[in-house]
Enzyme design. Structure first.
Site, PDB file in Angstrom:
ATOM      1  N   THR A 180       0.819  -1.205   0.000  1.00 53.67           N
ATOM      2  CA  THR A 180       0.000   0.000   0.000  1.00 53.67           C
ATOM      3  C   THR A 180       0.859   1.265   0.000  1.00 53.67           C
ATOM      4  OG1 THR A 180      -1.770  -1.105   1.169  1.00 53.67           O
ATOM      5  CG2 THR A 180      -1.568   1.233   1.593  1.00 53.67           C
ATOM      6  N   ARG A 208     -14.552  -6.852  -0.218  1.00 55.65           N
ATOM      7  CA  ARG A 208     -13.892  -6.483   1.049  1.00 55.65           C
ATOM      8  C   ARG A 208     -13.353  -5.050   0.949  1.00 55.65           C
ATOM      9  NH1 ARG A 208      -8.292  -4.908   2.511  1.00 55.65           N
ATOM     10  NH2 ARG A 208      -8.005  -5.495   4.675  1.00 55.65           N
ATOM     11  N   ASP A 211      -8.859  -0.537   5.449  1.00 58.46           N
ATOM     12  CA  ASP A 211      -8.817   0.681   6.268  1.00 58.46           C
ATOM     13  C   ASP A 211      -8.520   1.935   5.454  1.00 58.46           C
ATOM     14  OD1 ASP A 211      -6.229  -0.665   5.946  1.00 58.46           O
ATOM     15  OD2 ASP A 211      -5.422   1.043   7.059  1.00 58.46           O
ATOM     16  N   GLY A 232      -0.987  -1.860   6.551  1.00 54.58           N
ATOM     17  CA  GLY A 232      -0.958  -3.064   7.378  1.00 54.58           C
ATOM     18  C   GLY A 232      -2.267  -3.816   7.261  1.00 54.58           C
ATOM     19  N   GLY A 234      -5.629  -4.322   7.421  1.00 54.76           N
ATOM     20  CA  GLY A 234      -6.670  -3.312   7.548  1.00 54.76           C
ATOM     21  C   GLY A 234      -7.732  -3.568   8.589  1.00 54.76           C
TER      22      GLY A 234
HETATM   23  N1  ASP Z   1      -4.029  -1.648   4.767  1.00 49.50           N
HETATM   24  C1  ASP Z   1      -4.265  -2.330   3.532  1.00 49.50           C
HETATM   25  C2  ASP Z   1      -5.581  -3.058   3.601  1.00 49.50           C
HETATM   26  O1  ASP Z   1      -5.842  -3.722   4.580  1.00 49.50           O
HETATM   27  C3  ASP Z   1      -3.202  -3.327   3.143  1.00 49.50           C
HETATM   28  C4  ASP Z   1      -1.756  -2.861   3.258  1.00 49.50           C
HETATM   29  O2  ASP Z   1      -1.472  -1.851   3.889  1.00 49.50           O
HETATM   30  O3  ASP Z   1      -0.873  -3.515   2.668  1.00 49.50           O
HETATM   31  O4  ASP Z   1      -6.316  -2.998   2.656  1.00 49.50           O
END
Ligand code: ASP
Length: 317
Positions: A180, A208, A211, A232, A234
């Site tokens: 991300t 889905r 966050d 991270g 989410g």
């Molecule tokens: N935060 C992102 C999500 O859960 C994924 C990521 O940060 O890699 O969609």
């Protein structure tokens, strides 16, 4: 008018085990992070608005193939790309976000259009794609976003019946790209802004939402406190309302940025969530905590005025 500027960006938390990260690839990735951050800092020094700077930095990160946002995003359980993005203006808490979009080449531009050109904060799926067309944003075929290595990643995740973060260490044999993306900025006029864009998690259930597009969870900005962009797992960030938790700790408890960011991320970690975040406050202080082995990041170092780049614990440059 504060005159001070601040900036930080991320390309996802968690990284490949250094033993499996080809040196050339690592250097290429670090160079891309540094170049994008340097352009952003130059723009801020020239007086650009924080909102424009975070949008532009995220557009550049979306366009870079290394990251899980825009081109090169991860695939859901049906092998499709569904993209999430959000942007927030600290001046008045104006915000725009999109979730599950498949057509806008740069989802962060679509999020900005939702903020600037609709009466809404969050648009999803087909309606958001239609709004992108209405706004005249560049559209692409959904297949354009897909890179071959994402198909390998999905096949691995399916074989194990798991939903994975882009940087999940278990797939270290595959040459994986990072995660991300997001950026936070303080401009010369004392305004803060945050932007985040992502393909979400590999093998996620269609529909889905993570966050990143949820204001206060993965993205938040308020001139009174700070600007935050998270990365991270989410679901944990949503449950902790992570980004707003940092701002609230500063506003209600008088905590400093670094203390607030560390405490908010520790709460995510205590629930079992892995990841990190970048944040900047109205003094240009920067926080870059992560509880994974690394986080792709670049930031303006307060005091020295240097742009630094990091992947693992120690800065790269
Ligand atoms: N935060 C992102 C999500 O859960 C994924 C990521 O940060 O890699 O969609």
């Amino acid at each position: 008018m504060s005159g001070t500027i601040g900036f930080a960006l991320h390309g996802g938390a968690g990284v490949l085990d250094p033993r499996h990260f080809p040196e050339s690839r690592r250097r290429e990735c670090a160079a891309a992070l540094g170049a994008i951050a340097t352009r952003a800092v130059d723009a801020l020094r020239d007086g650009a608005a924080a909102l424009d700077v975070v949008e532009q930095a995220v557009v550049e990160l979306e366009e870079a193939p290394f990251f899980n946002a825009g081109f090169g995003s991860v695939l859901n359980a049906r092998g499709e790309v569904e993209l999430d993005a959000a942007i927030m203006d600290g001046r008045d808490r104006a915000a725009g976000a999109v979730a599950g979009v498949t057509r806008a080449r740069n989802p962060i531009r679509l999020a900005r259009a939702v903020m600037a050109r609709s009466e809404h904060v969050l648009l999803i799926g087909a309606g958001a794609d239609a709004f992108a067309a209405e706004c005249g944003l560049e559209l692409v075929d959904p297949a354009w976003f897909v890179r071959d290595e994402r198909r390998v990643q999905l096949a691995n995740a399916r074989a194990e019946g798991r939903i994975t973060l882009d940087h999940d260490e278990r797939y270290e044999a595959v040459e994986r790209v990072s995660g991300t993306v997001g950026a936070v900025a303080l401009d010369r006029d004392g305004h803060l802004a945050a932007a985040t864009s992502t393909g979400g998690m590999t093998n996620k259930r269609p529909g889905r939402v993570g966050d990143a597009p949820l204001i206060g969870c993965g993205t938040f900005a308020d001139d009174a406190s700070c600007a935050v962009s998270a990365t991270g797992h989410g679901e944990y960030y949503i449950r902790r309302v992570l980004a707003h938790d940092i701002a609230a700790r500063m506003a209600y408890r008088g905590e400093g940025l670094i203390e607030a960011a560390d405490a908010a991320l520790a709460a995510v970690g205590a629930m079992g969530g892995a990841g990190g975040l970048v944040a900047v406050d109205r003094d240009g202080q920067v926080a870059l905590p992560f509880n994974s082995p690394g986080m792709y990041r670049a930031w303006l170092e307060p005091g020295s005025g240097r742009v630094r780049v990091g992947i693992y614990r120690d800065p790269e440059a």
